[in-house]
Write an enzyme that holds these catalytic residues in place. Structure first.
Site, short mmCIF file in Angstrom:
data_model
loop_
_atom_site.label_atom_id
_atom_site.label_comp_id
_atom_site.label_asym_id
_atom_site.label_seq_id
_atom_site.Cartn_x
_atom_site.Cartn_y
_atom_site.Cartn_z
N GLU A 1 -9.45 -10.55 -7.28
CA GLU A 1 -8.55 -9.41 -7.10
C GLU A 1 -7.36 -9.47 -8.06
O GLU A 1 -6.92 -8.45 -8.59
CB GLU A 1 -8.08 -9.37 -5.64
N TYR B 1 -12.73 -1.97 -3.46
CA TYR B 1 -13.14 -2.05 -2.05
C TYR B 1 -14.66 -1.92 -1.88
O TYR B 1 -15.12 -1.55 -0.79
CB TYR B 1 -12.42 -0.98 -1.22
N ASN C 1 -2.08 0.04 6.93
CA ASN C 1 -1.52 -1.22 7.42
C ASN C 1 -0.61 -1.95 6.44
O ASN C 1 -0.49 -3.16 6.47
CB ASN C 1 -2.65 -2.13 7.94
N LYS D 1 0.82 -1.21 0.00
CA LYS D 1 0.00 0.00 0.00
C LYS D 1 0.86 1.27 0.00
O LYS D 1 2.08 1.20 0.24
CB LYS D 1 -0.94 -0.05 1.21
N HIS E 1 -1.95 -5.61 1.68
CA HIS E 1 -3.24 -6.29 1.54
C HIS E 1 -2.96 -7.77 1.25
O HIS E 1 -2.01 -8.09 0.55
CB HIS E 1 -4.02 -5.69 0.37
N PHE F 1 -15.24 3.94 7.60
CA PHE F 1 -13.88 4.29 7.20
C PHE F 1 -13.67 4.28 5.69
O PHE F 1 -12.55 4.45 5.21
CB PHE F 1 -12.86 3.35 7.88
N THR G 1 -5.15 -7.29 10.92
CA THR G 1 -5.43 -6.01 10.24
C THR G 1 -4.89 -4.83 11.04
O THR G 1 -4.30 -3.91 10.48
CB THR G 1 -6.97 -5.84 10.06
P1 CMP Z 1 -7.41 -4.68 4.23
O1 CMP Z 1 -7.91 -5.73 5.15
O2 CMP Z 1 -6.27 -4.99 3.33
O3 CMP Z 1 -8.63 -4.16 3.35
C1 CMP Z 1 -9.61 -3.31 3.96
C2 CMP Z 1 -8.89 -2.16 4.56
O4 CMP Z 1 -9.70 -1.19 5.22
C3 CMP Z 1 -7.96 -2.66 5.67
O5 CMP Z 1 -6.95 -3.42 5.11
C4 CMP Z 1 -7.56 -1.34 6.28
O6 CMP Z 1 -6.60 -0.66 5.46
C5 CMP Z 1 -8.87 -0.59 6.21
N1 CMP Z 1 -9.58 -0.69 7.49
C6 CMP Z 1 -10.15 -1.78 8.05
N2 CMP Z 1 -10.72 -1.48 9.23
C7 CMP Z 1 -10.51 -0.17 9.42
C8 CMP Z 1 -10.86 0.73 10.44
N3 CMP Z 1 -11.55 0.33 11.51
N4 CMP Z 1 -10.48 2.03 10.31
C9 CMP Z 1 -9.81 2.43 9.23
N5 CMP Z 1 -9.44 1.61 8.21
C10 CMP Z 1 -9.79 0.33 8.31
#
Ligand code: CMP
Length: 139
Positions: free
Chosen positions: A128, A51, A114, A11, A117, A59, A93
């Site tokens: 994907e 997404y 984070n 990312k 992915h 979020f 996550t």
């Molecule tokens: P990922 O699981 O790769 O794909 C969905 C993304 O949404 C996740 O990584 C985070 O980057 C983001 N995400 C998930 N939960 C939250 C949250 N509570 N607040 C902000 N971002 C989130």
């Protein structure tokens, strides 16, 4: 049944912090073969489509802003039991909950930003991967 491929994105925070090399090394030394890879940048429309499953989450706007603010590296990875093993390698996550030695523990700052992915199912790995790679490439 376990399939042998998963899909990942490094990312924008990973690219901004100069962590592409370190993360790819971690991935390949953990037994994953890179089958296809490209550096690219998501448009807002493509990101919202990718997404879409999160579109009702509070979020969502933050997620789209983050994921479109700079380059990403998209890749298809191959390994026995790829989806499950890659989820274990990247960690929870929220990096605060991620196990020691996982990619998110090492390189991620927050739940939102984070670092990487990883597909959450074999079905999504295929969807994907196809989203990012046209299928015209041979791999
Ligand atoms: P990922 O699981 O790769 O794909 C969905 C993304 O949404 C996740 O990584 C985070 O980057 C983001 N995400 C998930 N939960 C939250 C949250 N509570 N607040 C902000 N971002 C989130």
């Amino acid at each position: 049944m376990a399939t042998n491929r998963t899909f990942t994105m490094l990312k924008p925070d990973s690219i901004e912090k100069g962590n592409i090399g370190a993360i790819l090394e971690k991935i390949t030394t953990s037994g994953f073969r890179i089958v296809a890879m490209k550096m690219t940048q998501l448009s807002t429309a493509n990101c919202e489509e990718f997404y879409a499953i999160h579109s009702e989450r509070p979020f969502f706007g933050e997620l789209i802003t983050y994921m479109t603010r700079g380059a990403i590296v998209a890749a298809i990875l191959e390994k026995e039991n790829a989806v499950e093993d890659f989820r274990a390698l990247i960690g929870a996550t929220n990096p605060a909950d991620a196990a020691e030695g996982t990619i998110r523990k090492l390189y991620a700052d927050s739940m939102g930003e984070n670092a990487v992915h990883g597909s959450d199912s074999n079905e999504n790995a295929e969807i994907e991967g196809n989203f990012h790679f046209s299928g015209r490439e041979q791999f």
